[in-house]
Design an enzyme around this catalytic site. Sequence first.
Site, short mmCIF file in Angstrom:
data_model
loop_
_atom_site.label_atom_id
_atom_site.label_comp_id
_atom_site.label_asym_id
_atom_site.label_seq_id
_atom_site.Cartn_x
_atom_site.Cartn_y
_atom_site.Cartn_z
CG HIS A 101 -19.57 -4.50 -8.16
ND1 HIS A 101 -18.84 -3.72 -9.02
CD2 HIS A 101 -19.19 -4.11 -6.92
CE1 HIS A 101 -18.07 -2.89 -8.34
NE2 HIS A 101 -18.27 -3.11 -7.06
CG ASP A 138 -2.03 1.02 1.16
OD1 ASP A 138 -1.73 2.20 0.88
OD2 ASP A 138 -3.19 0.65 1.35
N GLY A 178 -20.06 -7.88 -3.47
CA GLY A 178 -19.29 -7.90 -2.24
C GLY A 178 -19.97 -7.22 -1.07
CD GLU A 214 -18.87 -3.66 -12.27
OE1 GLU A 214 -19.68 -2.89 -11.70
OE2 GLU A 214 -17.92 -4.18 -11.68
#
Length: 315
Positions: free
Chosen positions: A282, A174, A284, A264
């Site tokens: 999608h 990160d 999640g 999408e």
Amino acid sequence: MKILVTPTSLREDSPLEAMRILREYTDDLVFNPYGRPLSEEELFPLLEECDGYIAGLDWITGKALAGARRLKVISRYGVGYDRVDIQEAKKRNITVTNTPGVNSRAVAELTFGLILSLVRKIPWLNEKTGSGEWVRYSGAELGGKTLGVVGLGAIGKIVAQYGKSFGMTVLAYDPYIDKEYCKREDIEVSGLFPLLERADVISLHVPMVAETHHLINEDAFARMKPGAFLVNTARGGLIDENAAIWALESGKLRGLGLDAFEQEPPQESPLFGRDDVVLTPHAGAHTKEAVEKMALLSVENLIQVLEKKPCKYVL
């Protein structure tokens, strides 16, 4: 007050407490007529007379906002805002908010569901067994393997915890990594390329910005160890899907789990129908608990801004 509500989880007949609060605030509500994320052309006429907007994964561009003369707030239902033209909103004095943290566990749990589905080929085994076949397949164990977490924010931290619980060594990359947290939680700080080279399982949890578009491209795939597994529950543009097909067909990648796509909903793709790919729509953040929390916070943010009260989650 006229409010546009576009998240597909927030329908007109929704029994959620957040929707009860919103209906008490105003009875002038407009809902998504398409049942999917909206394009800029579809948003433009819906926003023209609105004062507030609870936004799903719509394309909120300058063109979409061009006629929104009354709009004061865009309250994102979710944490990501890569589809919102923040600078254009600021030019028009439109406040943008989001709902960070409330769906982190939901996304992390789906992430590990995809990982387990890939390493043990659970969907494929289910399909074969259900069709009467009694196949034998040797999957992989997670214990003793290395998990590479790309993006150690709220979701990435939970995924890392799950990896440790499975007995995995955890690497994290990160740009703004919390080294003290990593030291405390026994997570090894890594550069991106070393992580790709060492990890048996790689999970993506970074936002979609110019610098991360196609972060996982042909060069990134080439750096991975043969037989790696890759999961993306963040944003579709992080992965070059054409390069992913090459990686699967070459054997560089043993399995790919996607909850986010470059387009999408995705159109016909070579990724469809493969037994080494697991795809979800999608989904999640779509748990009962996360939906309730996201809905409530997005409505709270909207009302706070419209009532000129302090809002903690202004972007």
